[in-house]
Enzyme design. Structure first.
Site, PDB file in Angstrom:
ATOM      1  N   ASP A   1       5.152  12.917  -3.185  1.00 20.71           N
ATOM      2  CA  ASP A   1       5.878  11.857  -3.894  1.00 20.71           C
ATOM      3  C   ASP A   1       4.879  10.777  -4.303  1.00 20.71           C
ATOM      4  OD1 ASP A   1       7.899  10.368  -5.007  1.00 20.71           O
ATOM      5  OD2 ASP A   1       8.739   9.673  -3.112  1.00 20.71           O
TER       6      ASP A   1
ATOM      7  N   GLU B   1       2.028   2.433  12.459  1.00 21.00           N
ATOM      8  CA  GLU B   1       0.893   1.518  12.481  1.00 21.00           C
ATOM      9  C   GLU B   1       1.008   0.530  11.321  1.00 21.00           C
ATOM     10  OE1 GLU B   1      -3.979   1.874  11.850  1.00 21.00           O
ATOM     11  OE2 GLU B   1      -2.647   3.587  11.483  1.00 21.00           O
ATOM     12  N   TRP B   2       0.701  -0.733  11.592  1.00 23.01           N
ATOM     13  CA  TRP B   2       0.681  -1.729  10.529  1.00 23.01           C
ATOM     14  C   TRP B   2      -0.662  -1.662   9.810  1.00 23.01           C
ATOM     15  CZ3 TRP B   2       3.667  -4.748   7.703  1.00 23.01           C
ATOM     16  CH2 TRP B   2       3.080  -5.781   6.973  1.00 23.01           C
ATOM     17  N   LEU B   3      -0.616  -1.450   8.503  1.00 19.00           N
ATOM     18  CA  LEU B   3      -1.823  -1.447   7.683  1.00 19.00           C
ATOM     19  C   LEU B   3      -1.840  -2.740   6.870  1.00 19.00           C
ATOM     20  CD1 LEU B   3      -1.857   2.257   6.373  1.00 19.00           C
ATOM     21  CD2 LEU B   3      -2.982   1.297   8.402  1.00 19.00           C
TER      22      LEU B   3
END
Length: 297
Positions: free
Chosen positions: A203, A97-99
């Site tokens: 991380d 998904e593009w955020l």
């Protein structure tokens, strides 16, 4: 400026989204794999990363597994996995998904701190993870153990220490100091197991926190396992970039005791410092030696 997607990646993205790609644009970051923003003819937008020849196989599948676990915890936003191909010798890829990027606003760092504490309330059955994964491009062993100090010794510190010593990055003196720490690790991590095996990002440096439009915090590029919650906090403190409001908010939601900063923080940071020694070389050796001193060896 456009980006040329490998043929296999383009075909995979179009199949996953049932639409043809209209435009591919470069995106900042991507220190391990090339990345891009893809715009589809139907108006959708997504984020894709892919493996170049000689790249690490299995990394994208492992990342997708971690993202799915973080999403299921429903504590903080993560990009949805839209597709992944990571088998065999071909070009692997991960479609997310593009955020839309934004900036932290009023309360953004507090939301991150509270959300991370909620994430850590998601507990696993033991210390470990259902499969081995990666820290950056390096392998990360996750075999289940019932004892937390043993896990940190055998699954985290020892493999990275062995790699650094064999490569000549650390001296015999450094190795002996680590051996002294490993010998007393049960004492150094005493009490940590009482918190239980939390779901970790794994991380959590500042580059893996992504503020979306409107200031909502999201987590990206995880390397998850079930471990002691302070591991994420120690990594967040190691290289900076986190507002003090984040740590205050976390401590409001789930306080840490004095032994974290006095003893456990440098022990946890040593894992990530060893990773950086193995990835980037001698520039991180002095910082590693300082952390050993902070850990009392």
């Amino acid at each position: 400026m456009s980006v040329a997607l490998p043929v296999e990646v383009r075909a995979g993205v179009e199949a996953a989204l049932s639409s043809r790609i209209r435009r591919v644009s470069p995106v900042g970051g991507g220190c391990i794999s090339p990345v891009a923003r893809v715009e589809m003819e139907g108006g959708g937008v997504a984020f894709v990363k892919w493996r170049e020849p000689g790249g690490v196989r299995g990394l994208f599948r492992a990342e997708a597994t971690s993202l799915a676990a973080l999403a299921a915890a429903a504590a903080l936003r993560v990009p949805a996995v839209l597709g992944v191909e990571d088998a065999g010798e071909g070009v692997g890829w991960l479609l997310l998904e593009w955020l839309e990027p934004g900036r932290p606003g009023t309360g953004s760092w507090e939301r991150l701190g509270h959300g991370l504490a909620r994430l850590h309330r998601t507990l696993g059955p033991r210390w470990g993870w259902p499969e081995d994964n990666f820290i950056g491009p390096l392998p990360q062993a996750n075999g289940w153990l019932d004892d937390w100090p043993a896990f940190w010794r055998e699954r985290r510190l020892e493999p990275q220490l062995r790699r650094a010593v064999e490569a000549g990055a650390l001296s015999g003196s450094d190795r002996r100091r680590f051996d002294r720490l490993l010998d007393r690790l049960d004492e150094a991590l005493a009490g940590a197991a009482a918190d239980g095996p939390s779901l970790l990002h794994g991380d959590l440096w500042s580059g893996n926190v992504h503020f979306v439009a409107g200031g909502e915090p999201a987590l990206i590029d995880p390397s998850s396992s079930y471990g002691h919650r302070e591991v994420d906090l120690a990594m967040a403190e190691l290289f900076g970039g986190f507002d003090a409001a984040f740590f205050r908010a976390y401590d409001e939601a789930w306080p840490v005791d004095a032994a974290y900063r006095a003893v456990r923080r440098p022990v946890y940071q040593l894992y990530y410092l060893l990773v950086h020694v193995n990835l980037f070389g001698a520039g991180y050796v002095a910082r590693t030696q300082r952390a050993l001193a902070e850990a009392g060896v």
